[in-house]
Enzyme design. Structure first.
Site, PDB file in Angstrom:
ATOM      1  N   HIS A 197      21.460 102.399   9.683  1.00 40.05           N
ATOM      2  CA  HIS A 197      20.840 101.309   9.953  1.00 40.05           C
ATOM      3  C   HIS A 197      20.163 100.982  11.092  1.00 40.05           C
ATOM      4  O   HIS A 197      19.244 100.136  11.229  1.00 40.05           O
ATOM      5  CB  HIS A 197      21.694 100.167   9.462  1.00 40.05           C
ATOM      6  CG  HIS A 197      21.930 100.119   7.845  1.00 40.05           C
ATOM      7  ND1 HIS A 197      22.955 100.785   7.235  1.00 40.05           N
ATOM      8  CD2 HIS A 197      21.279  99.640   6.787  1.00 40.05           C
ATOM      9  CE1 HIS A 197      22.877 100.516   5.910  1.00 40.05           C
ATOM     10  NE2 HIS A 197      21.858  99.999   5.533  1.00 40.05           N
ATOM     11  N   ARG A 304      17.777  91.764   3.896  1.00 38.51           N
ATOM     12  CA  ARG A 304      18.940  92.262   4.320  1.00 38.51           C
ATOM     13  C   ARG A 304      19.821  91.230   4.580  1.00 38.51           C
ATOM     14  O   ARG A 304      19.912  90.987   5.930  1.00 38.51           O
ATOM     15  CB  ARG A 304      19.033  93.418   5.358  1.00 38.51           C
ATOM     16  CG  ARG A 304      18.328  94.769   4.490  1.00 38.51           C
ATOM     17  CD  ARG A 304      18.631  95.967   5.500  1.00 38.51           C
ATOM     18  NE  ARG A 304      18.414  97.313   5.050  1.00 38.51           N
ATOM     19  CZ  ARG A 304      17.098  98.040   4.868  1.00 38.51           C
ATOM     20  NH1 ARG A 304      16.277  97.327   5.186  1.00 38.51           N
ATOM     21  NH2 ARG A 304      17.416  99.214   4.153  1.00 38.51           N
ATOM     22  N   ARG A 340      18.745  90.029  -1.276  1.00 36.79           N
ATOM     23  CA  ARG A 340      19.816  90.994  -1.649  1.00 36.79           C
ATOM     24  C   ARG A 340      21.135  90.536  -1.124  1.00 36.79           C
ATOM     25  O   ARG A 340      21.490  90.097  -0.118  1.00 36.79           O
ATOM     26  CB  ARG A 340      19.801  92.454  -0.889  1.00 36.79           C
ATOM     27  CG  ARG A 340      20.721  93.285  -1.037  1.00 36.79           C
ATOM     28  CD  ARG A 340      20.764  94.513  -0.716  1.00 36.79           C
ATOM     29  NE  ARG A 340      21.057  94.644   0.704  1.00 36.79           N
ATOM     30  CZ  ARG A 340      20.725  95.847   1.466  1.00 36.79           C
ATOM     31  NH1 ARG A 340      20.645  96.817   0.578  1.00 36.79           N
ATOM     32  NH2 ARG A 340      20.984  96.032   2.692  1.00 36.79           N
ATOM     33  N   GLU A 437      21.620 102.431  -6.657  1.00 33.26           N
ATOM     34  CA  GLU A 437      21.783 103.449  -5.452  1.00 33.26           C
ATOM     35  C   GLU A 437      22.932 104.226  -5.715  1.00 33.26           C
ATOM     36  O   GLU A 437      23.627 104.945  -4.730  1.00 33.26           O
ATOM     37  CB  GLU A 437      21.743 102.655  -3.851  1.00 33.26           C
ATOM     38  CG  GLU A 437      22.476 101.389  -4.237  1.00 33.26           C
ATOM     39  CD  GLU A 437      22.147 100.415  -2.789  1.00 33.26           C
ATOM     40  OE1 GLU A 437      21.611 101.025  -1.791  1.00 33.26           O
ATOM     41  OE2 GLU A 437      22.749  99.538  -3.282  1.00 33.26           O
ATOM     42  N   ASN A 460      17.737 105.168   0.427  1.00 38.10           N
ATOM     43  CA  ASN A 460      18.838 105.576   1.181  1.00 38.10           C
ATOM     44  C   ASN A 460      20.230 106.066   1.020  1.00 38.10           C
ATOM     45  O   ASN A 460      20.610 107.147   1.289  1.00 38.10           O
ATOM     46  CB  ASN A 460      18.781 104.474   2.417  1.00 38.10           C
ATOM     47  CG  ASN A 460      17.620 103.970   2.779  1.00 38.10           C
ATOM     48  OD1 ASN A 460      16.471 104.626   2.505  1.00 38.10           O
ATOM     49  ND2 ASN A 460      17.396 102.807   3.073  1.00 38.10           N
ATOM     50  N   ASP A 461      20.642 105.339  -0.023  1.00 37.56           N
ATOM     51  CA  ASP A 461      22.203 105.495  -0.409  1.00 37.56           C
ATOM     52  C   ASP A 461      21.907 106.369  -1.615  1.00 37.56           C
ATOM     53  O   ASP A 461      22.874 107.274  -1.925  1.00 37.56           O
ATOM     54  CB  ASP A 461      22.803 104.053  -1.041  1.00 37.56           C
ATOM     55  CG  ASP A 461      23.389 103.466   0.171  1.00 37.56           C
ATOM     56  OD1 ASP A 461      23.782 104.167   1.259  1.00 37.56           O
ATOM     57  OD2 ASP A 461      23.252 102.245   0.399  1.00 37.56           O
ATOM     58  N   CYS A 508      13.153 100.295  -2.701  1.00 36.57           N
ATOM     59  CA  CYS A 508      13.177  99.274  -1.454  1.00 36.57           C
ATOM     60  C   CYS A 508      13.699 100.123  -0.393  1.00 36.57           C
ATOM     61  O   CYS A 508      13.877  99.913   0.771  1.00 36.57           O
ATOM     62  CB  CYS A 508      13.818  98.063  -1.579  1.00 36.57           C
ATOM     63  SG  CYS A 508      15.537  98.172  -1.865  1.00 36.57           S
TER      64      CYS A 508
END
Ligand code: PEP
Ligand code: MG
Length: 582
Positions: A197, A304, A340, A437, A460-461, A508
């Site tokens: 992050h 976020r 989110r 994810e 990403n995850d 995203c």
């Protein structure tokens, strides 16, 4: 006198985390050290009250120390504290701080630090030994008052930065969120990965960054100068004049390319043959909304919301959250904002969240929210109240099963009913989505698709959980490879399930804003790509210069491939050819 030999240039390789080139003196960020941030406050008088309380507490602390030393060592040793107490009574200094807070509306920590430093500089230059000593008295007392203000031990205090390169073992997201980024020209860390992050925040702040630089802290000294190449992942400690010159030429090339793609920034999101797609922005708060407009994003595809929690390092109230969300919705001017819900946990830790052995597999995101109805309800209420001001979507992070999704939706329904009874019903329907994810969610994508309006893939995850590679661990960074055929097939399953059920497909994660990946994703059937706003120009340029059939055949070819290197080569060739157009 002999001239000091210039230090040799040392070149280190890390992971390119945020593009651009930055050069400046080193600022070594020690673990746990806090840098005094400069922030605008809404209530300067409240800052002054905090200052007065801190002064009273410091006076007690020094008096206590004075008495103790007088008792144990004698009156003459204790006299030093009398000098310190005098600093606390220095009307000129204290008045100047108060004036500065009132005239600038900056936070008290910043104003106090600035004024005290001015005094220290003056006294340090004095000829008279006695007066020079005053500088160290002021420094000592400033440290104590600052401790009271920020609740830290003396060694954690830092200074404001001036065009420096921040060097750290690792940067936590909350450290990145609170750094006074005005003074930062680049970040370099020994640990971390491209999708950690802090790297994501560096990209959004448009600050060049290189992470995962092995041996960094053993090599860098506090008085070094560093040049950071955030595109190739290179770090030059004490760069030679030749290196600096070659980078000046490189920066010019980057700028020329940027100017070329920026010329087309305001053109519509559609392919050469007129098929539309939608490019949106990933944001962390109202401060990113200017970028959303500057790069003509069609809305926010990922807000976020946990960033507010990280900035405050606390659990904000419903009202505090509402104020921030309302500001974002208003600034969007009718464009959709995709909230989110809270994704704390993992590498994003706040206040009293306890440490865990495997935080990315632990108490995170929707798991935390379903376990803490007080926190979840406050956030949902704040979002739905902000939805009265403009169009809003909501998506839940880390969904792993149908039951979890249903529970989250039930919370949302409950809060909506409650607000309706208070006379607050949004005019527009709120689209509800699930972030995909976790691999188990892919396996049940067909069923999830029947319960939502959209999927938003958190690549990403998803990469880290599918390949079992920690996204922030520099040691396994080369294994964090989205071009793995297994990952490509997994995404294909998600987009196919979405299409079959008339559900919108969005991405995203960081791949959405990657010029290599965006053509493939659109070719695979994705409708919306949400990214760091500054990534939009390149992506829009490439897609606008491609036909739908070119993108589709790219996807078909990639889906047939069985080796990562082949896949990467094909994607690279495609985007390079498009970027060279014109
Ligand atoms: C993702 O996982 O791809 C994502 C967008 O969420 P985050 O990076 O905040 O985990
Ligand atoms: Mg995620």
């Amino acid at each position: 006198m002999q001239a000091e030999p210039s230090r040799p240039e040392i070149r280190l390789k890390g992971i390119a985390a945020a593009p651009g080139v930055g050069r400046g003196p080193v600022f070594l960020l020690q673990k746990g050290m806090a840098v005094i941030t400069c922030v605008k406050v809404t209530d300067p008088e409240a800052e002054i009250r905090r200052f007065e309380e801190a002064l009273v507490a410091t006076r007690h602390e020094i008096t206590h120390l004075r008495d103790k030393v007088a008792h144990e060592l004698g009156e003459s040793e204790a006299a030093i504290f009398d000098a310190h107490l005098l600093v606390l009574e220095d009307v000129a200094l204290l008045d100047e701080v108060i004036k500065e807070v009132r005239s600038t509306s900056f936070n008290i920590e910043f104003c106090f630090q600035e004024v005290a430093q001015r005094y220290i500089d003056i006294f340090e230059k004095m000829e008279d030994d006695f007066l020079r000593e005053r500088a160290s008295d002021i420094r000592d007392v400033t440290g104590r008052v600052m401790n009271q203000l920020v609740g830290m031990s003396p060694q954690r205090l830092g200074k404001p930065l001036h065009k420096q390169v921040v060097v750290a073992k690792d940067l936590t997201p909350s450290e990145t969120a609170t750094l006074p980024t005005d003074g930062v020209v680049a970040f370099v860390t020994e640990e971390g990965g491209r999708t950690g992050h802090s790297a994501i925040m560096a990209r959004s702040l448009e600050i060049p960054a290189v992470v995962g630089v092995r041996g960094l802290l053993d090599t860098v000294n506090e008085d070094d100068v560093i040049l950071v190449d955030g595109e190739l992942g290179l770090v030059f400690i004490n760069p030679t004049a030749q290196t600096i010159e070659s980078y000046q030429a490189k920066e010019l090339t980057i700028q020329n390319r940027r100017d070329r793609v920026m010329k087309e920034i305001g053109l519509p999101d559609c392919t050469l043959d007129g098929v539309s797609f939608s490019l949106q922005a990933n944001i962390g708060g109202p401060e990113d909304m200017e970028d959303m407009s500057r790069y003509y994003a069609h809305g926010v595809g990922l807000y976020r919301t946990e960033n507010l929690f990280l900035r405050l390092d606390a659990w904000p109230s419903e009202e505090e959250q509402y104020q921030e969300y309302a500001a974002v919705v208003k600034q969007a001017n009718g464009k959709i904002i995709t909230f989110r819900t809270l994704d704390l946990g993992g590498d994003k830790r706040v206040g009293d969240l306890t440490d865990e052995a495997n935080p990315f597999m632990g108490y995170r995101a929707i798991r935390l929210c379903l376990d803490r109805p007080d926190i979840f309800r406050a956030q949902l209420r704040a979002i739905l109240r902000a939805a009265l001001l403009g169009p809003v979507s909501i998506m839940f992070p880390m969904i792993s099963s149908l039951e979890e999704l249903r529970k989250a939706k039930e919370f949302l329904r409950g809060v909506a009913t409650e607000l309706a009874s208070e006379g607050m019903t949004p005019k527009e329907v709120i689209r509800v989505g699930a972030m995909i994810e976790i691999p188990a969610a892919v396996a049940v994508a067909e069923e999830l698709a029947q319960e939502v309006d959209f999927f938003s893939v958190g690549t990403n995850d998803l990469v880290q959980y599918l390949l079992a590679v920690d996204r922030g661990n520099q040691r396994v960074a080369t294994l964090y490879e989205p071009a793995h055929p297994g990952f490509i097939r997994t995404m294909d399953k998600i987009f196919t399930s979405a299409k079959k059920n008339n559900v919108v497909s969005a991405v995203c994660g960081e791949l959405a804003g990657d010029s290599l990946w965006a053509p493939l994703l659109i070719g695979m059937g994705v409708n919306e790509l949400s990214m760091t706003p500054s990534a939009i120009p390149d992506v829009r340029f490439i897609l606008r210069h491609s036909t739908q059939s070119e993108l589709k055949s790219l996807a078909e070819n990639v889906l047939k491939m069985t080796e990562t290197a082949q896949i990467k080569n094909l994607m690279n060739e495609f985007s390079q050819t498009k970027l060279k157009l014109r």
